[in-house]
Every structure is written in structure tokens, then in C-alpha cells.
Design an enzyme around this catalytic site. Structure first.
Site, PDB file in Angstrom:
ATOM      1  CG  ASP A  10      -7.808 171.317  87.408  1.00  0.00           C
ATOM      2  OD1 ASP A  10      -8.655 171.812  86.746  1.00  0.00           O
ATOM      3  OD2 ASP A  10      -7.061 172.645  86.738  1.00  0.00           O
ATOM      4  CD  GLU A  13      -6.542 175.789  84.758  1.00  0.00           C
ATOM      5  OE1 GLU A  13      -7.751 174.806  86.001  1.00  0.00           O
ATOM      6  OE2 GLU A  13      -5.568 175.398  84.213  1.00  0.00           O
ATOM      7  CG  ASP A  67     -11.723 176.731  76.483  1.00  0.00           C
ATOM      8  OD1 ASP A  67     -12.398 176.482  75.477  1.00  0.00           O
ATOM      9  OD2 ASP A  67     -12.156 176.708  78.207  1.00  0.00           O
ATOM     10  CG  HIS A 105     -10.621 173.445  84.486  1.00  0.00           C
ATOM     11  ND1 HIS A 105      -8.738 173.222  83.668  1.00  0.00           N
ATOM     12  CD2 HIS A 105     -11.514 172.471  82.953  1.00  0.00           C
ATOM     13  CE1 HIS A 105      -9.112 172.305  82.880  1.00  0.00           C
ATOM     14  NE2 HIS A 105     -10.156 171.772  82.755  1.00  0.00           N
TER      15      HIS A 105
END
Ligand code: F6R
Length: 243
Positions: free
Chosen positions: A136, A143, A67, A138
Site C-alpha cells: 500500500d 500507512e 517499527d 507504506h
């Protein structure tokens, strides 16, 4: 899933480096998927160290990063391109042309995403993927949401991710709101996944990801279905897995 429990961060990093070096030994032109953030820093230090000792060469490998922040270019100190250069690439014998990271400066997200998909396709997919996990759930910057998104896409970062990553920026407001990320399909198609987890603060989410339902609400939960994941974690990060 094979689980390797380590007493500390150094052992986790060293075990991960053993596997990466072994894979490069078997296949010198390996396609290595790379992550950023705090978790793989020790692994990168180990790889630099082993390169210095002459036990591994990265001359022929190709890398593809998970990313990049939208809006940051390779000279921005917070970009992942900059992170990769300063934490790994400039210390080893990798050919810069063999390294691939989405171009955060390309504002045309459709063109950037299809370009990155083409890069991944051209490489024939990822052989060995390094992964961390966000608080979270990810992986990459996939996400939580209501669907697994298969290929490279622009994603709006969650407040939790912005909060977690603000430590790398001067001000919270400086954290980019969007990122480009490799999709779940390309992560999942990696032939081997080295999944690194460090810190007690990840214990809850790793339990949710591995013991809870497989759902895009916890993107890492998809790894339950992959046949070749090695989870290498600090004891304190894995302590809730046995409950
Ligand atoms: C970064 C990435 C993210 C991180 C995750 C954990 O390239 O893919 O999924 O792995 O946010 O970050 P750290 O290691 O900083 O806790």
C-alpha cells in the site's frame, strides 16, 4: 535517485551489504536504521556472513528500528525485536545496549512515542536507513492517510498490511491491529537511504511511489524529494518504472 537494477534477490542483498559495510568502514559508530519483513533478510544474511569472514565489525554501531507491533514483547516470536535478534543481532558483535526498537509492550502510546523520539534525537538522527515498501506504499508502518506524520506514532494497520503480514502468524486474527512506527520526518532526515525492493508484486506500487504524485496517500512517494536515496531492486520489481 540512484537506481541499481539486480538480476535477483541475492545480487540485491549483496549490493546492499556492500554499501552498509562501506558506510561502517567510513564511520564505525554509524547510526543504522533497520527494517524488518522479508525484503532485508538476505541483506542481514550477507552481513552475518561478512562478519564471520572478519571483514566488518558492528561493535560500535547503533541501530534504530523502524517499527514494532503494539502488544508484542521481545520474547514473542512475531515481534520485530525477536526478528532482529534471530536474524541479525545474535549472530554479530553488536552491543545489545546499542540496539533500539519501540517497546510493543508499553500500552501507554504517548509515553512510548515520546521515548522513541528521544532515543532518535539522542542518537543525532539516522545516518543510513534501510527501507522496504509495503503493497500500500507504506514505509516503516507509515500507512496511507491524509497527512505525513512527522514523528513516532501509534498507527492502525491497514487491512492490506494485515493481509500481507498474516503469513508470519498462525492465524490472521493474531496479527496485531496497531504498531508503533518512526515518523516520516525521521526517516526523511536519514543522510542516506538504502531502499530495497524485491518481488514482482511490488512493481506496481514502486511505480506509483516514484512516478506518481507526492502524497501521503502513498507514503513512499516522499522519497522523490530526498537527495540521497539508492534504490536497489530486483529487475522484476522495477520493470514498470520505464513505462
Ligand atoms: C518493516 C517495515 C515495512 C516493510 C514492508 C515490506 O519494518 O518497515 O515497511 O518494509 O511492509 O515488507 P516485506 O519486506 O515483508 O514485503
Amino acid at each position: 535517485m540512484e537506481i541499481v537494477r539486480c538480476r535477483d534477490y541475492e545480487e540485491m542483498s549483496s549490493k546492499a551489504a556492500d554499501i552498509v559495510c562501506e558506510e561502517i568502514g567510513k564511520r564505525p559508530d554509524l547510526v543504522l536504521g533497520l527494517a524488518t519483513g522479508s525484503t532485508p533478510l538476505g541483506l542481514y544474511r550477507e552481513l552475518i556472513d561478512r562478519y564471520g569472514k572478519g571483514t566488518v565489525s558492528f561493535k560500535k554501531i547503533k541501530t534504530v528500528n523502524l517499527d514494532e507491533y503494539v502488544g508484542l514483547g521481545e520474547d514473542d516470536a512475531q515481534s520485530y525485536a525477536y526478528y532482529m535478534r534471530s536474524n541479525l543481532f545474535s549472530h554479530i558483535d553488536i552491543a545489545p545496549g546499542n540496539t533500539h526498537i519501540p517497546d510493543g509492550k508499553n500500552a501507554d502510546h504517548e509515553s512510548e512515542c515520546s521515548k522513541y523520539d528521544a532515543v532518535i534525537d539522542e542518537l543525532g538522527g539516522v545516518d543510513v536507513q534501510i527501507l522496504g515498501i509495503g503493497h500500500d506504499g507504506h514505509i516503516g508502518f507509515n500507512e496511507p492517510g491524509n497527512a505525513f506524520i512527522p514523528r513516532t506514532h501509534r498507527v492502525k494497520l491497514t487491512e492490506e498490511t494485515i493481509e500481507a503480514n498474516k503469513r508470519f502468524f498462525e492465524r490472521r486474527a493474531d496479527v496485531p491491529k496497531f504498531a508503533y512506527t518512526m515518523g516520516i520526518r525521521d526517516i526523511f532526515r536519514a543522510r542516506k537511504i538504502i531502499f530495497l525492493v524485491s518481488g514482482k508484486d511490488k512493481a506496481g506500487i514502486i511505480r506509483e511511489a516514484l512516478k506518481g504524485p507526492i502524497t501521503p496517500e502513498v507514503p513512499a512517494s516522499i522519497l522523490q524529494l530526498h537527495s540521497n536515496v539508492i534504490l536497489i531492486g530486483e529487475d522484476k520489481a522495477l520493470e514498470l518504472l520505464d513505462e
